[in-house]
Design a protein around this motif. Structure first.
Motif, PDB file in Angstrom:
ATOM      1  N   ASP A  19      90.148  36.472 -59.571  1.00 27.63           N
ATOM      2  CA  ASP A  19      90.998  36.404 -58.284  1.00 27.63           C
ATOM      3  C   ASP A  19      90.933  37.432 -57.479  1.00 27.63           C
ATOM      4  O   ASP A  19      90.718  38.535 -58.084  1.00 27.63           O
ATOM      5  CB  ASP A  19      92.486  36.274 -58.997  1.00 27.63           C
ATOM      6  N   ASP A  20      90.927  37.089 -56.091  1.00 26.71           N
ATOM      7  CA  ASP A  20      91.365  38.202 -55.262  1.00 26.71           C
ATOM      8  C   ASP A  20      92.634  37.929 -54.787  1.00 26.71           C
ATOM      9  O   ASP A  20      93.247  36.924 -54.458  1.00 26.71           O
ATOM     10  CB  ASP A  20      90.375  37.982 -54.237  1.00 26.71           C
ATOM     11  N   ASP A  48      95.780  39.216 -52.722  1.00 25.82           N
ATOM     12  CA  ASP A  48      96.587  40.191 -51.358  1.00 25.82           C
ATOM     13  C   ASP A  48      98.030  40.266 -51.653  1.00 25.82           C
ATOM     14  O   ASP A  48      98.589  39.159 -51.382  1.00 25.82           O
ATOM     15  CB  ASP A  48      96.215  39.194 -50.126  1.00 25.82           C
ATOM     16  N   GLN A  65      95.839  45.221 -52.072  1.00 27.91           N
ATOM     17  CA  GLN A  65      94.854  44.143 -52.281  1.00 27.91           C
ATOM     18  C   GLN A  65      94.128  44.426 -53.549  1.00 27.91           C
ATOM     19  O   GLN A  65      93.938  45.622 -53.918  1.00 27.91           O
ATOM     20  CB  GLN A  65      93.945  44.295 -51.212  1.00 27.91           C
ATOM     21  N   HIS A  66      93.975  43.480 -54.353  1.00 29.38           N
ATOM     22  CA  HIS A  66      93.323  43.516 -55.808  1.00 29.38           C
ATOM     23  C   HIS A  66      92.038  42.629 -55.616  1.00 29.38           C
ATOM     24  O   HIS A  66      92.298  41.461 -55.660  1.00 29.38           O
ATOM     25  CB  HIS A  66      94.101  43.298 -56.712  1.00 29.38           C
ATOM     26  N   ARG A  67      90.943  43.082 -56.092  1.00 30.81           N
ATOM     27  CA  ARG A  67      89.729  42.441 -56.000  1.00 30.81           C
ATOM     28  C   ARG A  67      89.263  42.022 -57.463  1.00 30.81           C
ATOM     29  O   ARG A  67      89.238  43.105 -58.496  1.00 30.81           O
ATOM     30  CB  ARG A  67      88.591  42.983 -55.292  1.00 30.81           C
ATOM     31  N   ASP A  68      88.588  40.878 -57.676  1.00 28.94           N
ATOM     32  CA  ASP A  68      87.910  40.613 -59.103  1.00 28.94           C
ATOM     33  C   ASP A  68      88.612  40.785 -60.173  1.00 28.94           C
ATOM     34  O   ASP A  68      88.319  41.346 -61.134  1.00 28.94           O
ATOM     35  CB  ASP A  68      86.700  41.434 -59.144  1.00 28.94           C
ATOM     36  N   ARG A  86      86.299  31.556 -58.337  1.00 30.67           N
ATOM     37  CA  ARG A  86      86.624  32.392 -57.894  1.00 30.67           C
ATOM     38  C   ARG A  86      87.978  32.072 -56.962  1.00 30.67           C
ATOM     39  O   ARG A  86      87.616  30.728 -56.249  1.00 30.67           O
ATOM     40  CB  ARG A  86      85.755  33.342 -56.770  1.00 30.67           C
ATOM     41  N   HIS A 145      91.009  33.055 -54.231  1.00 29.35           N
ATOM     42  CA  HIS A 145      91.653  34.039 -53.377  1.00 29.35           C
ATOM     43  C   HIS A 145      92.925  33.641 -52.723  1.00 29.35           C
ATOM     44  O   HIS A 145      93.079  32.703 -52.283  1.00 29.35           O
ATOM     45  CB  HIS A 145      90.711  34.479 -52.124  1.00 29.35           C
ATOM     46  N   ARG A 193      96.943  34.898 -50.958  1.00 26.66           N
ATOM     47  CA  ARG A 193      97.593  35.787 -50.332  1.00 26.66           C
ATOM     48  C   ARG A 193      99.226  35.497 -50.325  1.00 26.66           C
ATOM     49  O   ARG A 193      99.828  34.316 -50.474  1.00 26.66           O
ATOM     50  CB  ARG A 193      97.269  35.516 -48.812  1.00 26.66           C
TER      51      ARG A 193
END
Ligand code: AMP
Length: 312
Positions: free
Chosen positions: A15-16, A18, A23-26, A84, A86, A88
């Motif tokens: 998960d990405d 926002d 922000q948090h990635r991977d 994946r 993403h 917000r």
């Protein structure tokens, strides 16, 4: 691995996220991940998970799940990239928008229940195509209790398969918007009656920070959400709720109305831990003692000290 009272099927993801705070990635995500981590704090035996990951998925994530008592034999590793998502979140974390969904190896996921040492009597079907959810139920001999989640996407596009799924499950767990969409009824009591007529003897409607309603043959029951001072990330709260619920039922070995009512508090407690960390961080770090502490706090939260009746 030992026998598993609970089988969980669903997404395993990166998960990405926002968040207003950053922000948090991977981030490790997916419905099956959250549900299994929660359930594993309750069942005394392993929780089996069925899902798919790509070649980019670190073995260490699977090792962490195993360390938490999750049997990952049913996680297929396929050539390609992991699912994946993403998302917000709004400033108050009350709503979120999906920015991107990449199905990747999840696109042609066909869950295969691995032959285990004895079938799992409790089954949690995470939000995937309802036809696949039906296939899983058909692969399992005689499950004792099957719960399923779904989402607006399937409600709009796959009404026939969803209708078949509803006839095969004991419990549907959805949020209020999904219950309204599925039933065409705005009033949740009417929505619940309509949905239960289509198959599941029990229905849970999750209302985020406003708690969750259970409708079954014993009537209507409510469990509040645990009031928290700080919420960091609501991702996975619904799946943690469902995992906690099913973990408690699997531990109890049966799901009569009284047990289902108690399970609502374990579900809500695990949902509350989930939102205290980014991704599954809090769930990964917490212990059974932490859970016991919050359950005790929950008991105090709803204790009004005696009989609730009008003095005559
Ligand atoms: P929740 O916040 O309980 O709705 O669950 C969020 C998790 O669901 C995230 O970790 C996502 O990876 C996963 N997810 C998001 N969209 C989908 C989808 N279309 N199918 C399966 N899983 C999804």
């Amino acid at each position: 691995m030992t026998s598993s009272p609970l089988l969980i099927v669903g997404s395993i993801a990166f998960d990405d996220l926002d968040m207003p705070s950053g922000q948090h990635r991977d981030v490790l995500g997916g419905a099956a991940t959250y549900a299994a981590l929660s359930a594993s704090l309750l069942t005394l035996e392993h929780v089996r998970i069925v899902g798919v990951v790509g070649t980019d998925f670190p073995e260490a994530h699977l090792a962490n799940l195993r360390a938490r008592g999750v049997d990952t034999t049913g996680v297929e590793r396929k050539e390609g990239r992991t699912f994946r998502w993403h998302g917000r979140y709004s400033e108050d974390l009350a709503s979120r928008t999906t920015i991107d969904t990449q199905l990747n190896v999840f696109a042609d996921f066909s869950p295969q229940v691995p032959p285990g040492p004895g079938a799992s009597p409790f089954v949690l079907l995470g939000n995937i195509h309802p036809q696949l959810q039906v296939n899983v139920v058909n692969q399992i001999g005689r499950p004792k209790f099957v719960a399923a989640d779904t989402m607006n996407w399937w409600i709009e596009r796959e009404p026939t398969h969803l209708a078949e799924l509803l006839r095969k499950i004991d419990l549907l767990v959805v949020n209020d918007e999904e219950a309204r969409q599925l039933s065409g009824q705005h009033n949740l009591v009417r929505a619940a009656a309509d949905i239960r007529k289509r198959g599941p003897r029990a229905l849970i409607i999750k209302r985020g920070e406003f708690g969750a309603l259970l409708f079954d043959d014993a009537g209507t029951f409510f469990a509040p959400a645990y009031p928290l001072e700080e919420v960091l990330d609501p991702t996975g709260a619904g799946d943690s709720f469902a995992g906690g619920l099913m973990g408690y039922l699997a531990l109890a070995g049966d799901a009569p109305p009284a047990v289902l009512r108690r399970a609502m508090f374990f579900a809500s407690a695990l949902g509350s831990f989930c939102v205290e960390g980014i991704g599954p961080a809090r769930l990964l770090a917490m212990s059974r003692a932490d859970l016991a502490g919050r359950i005790a706090a929950f008991a105090k939260l709803v204790d009004f000290g005696g009989q609730l009746s009008l003095p005559l």
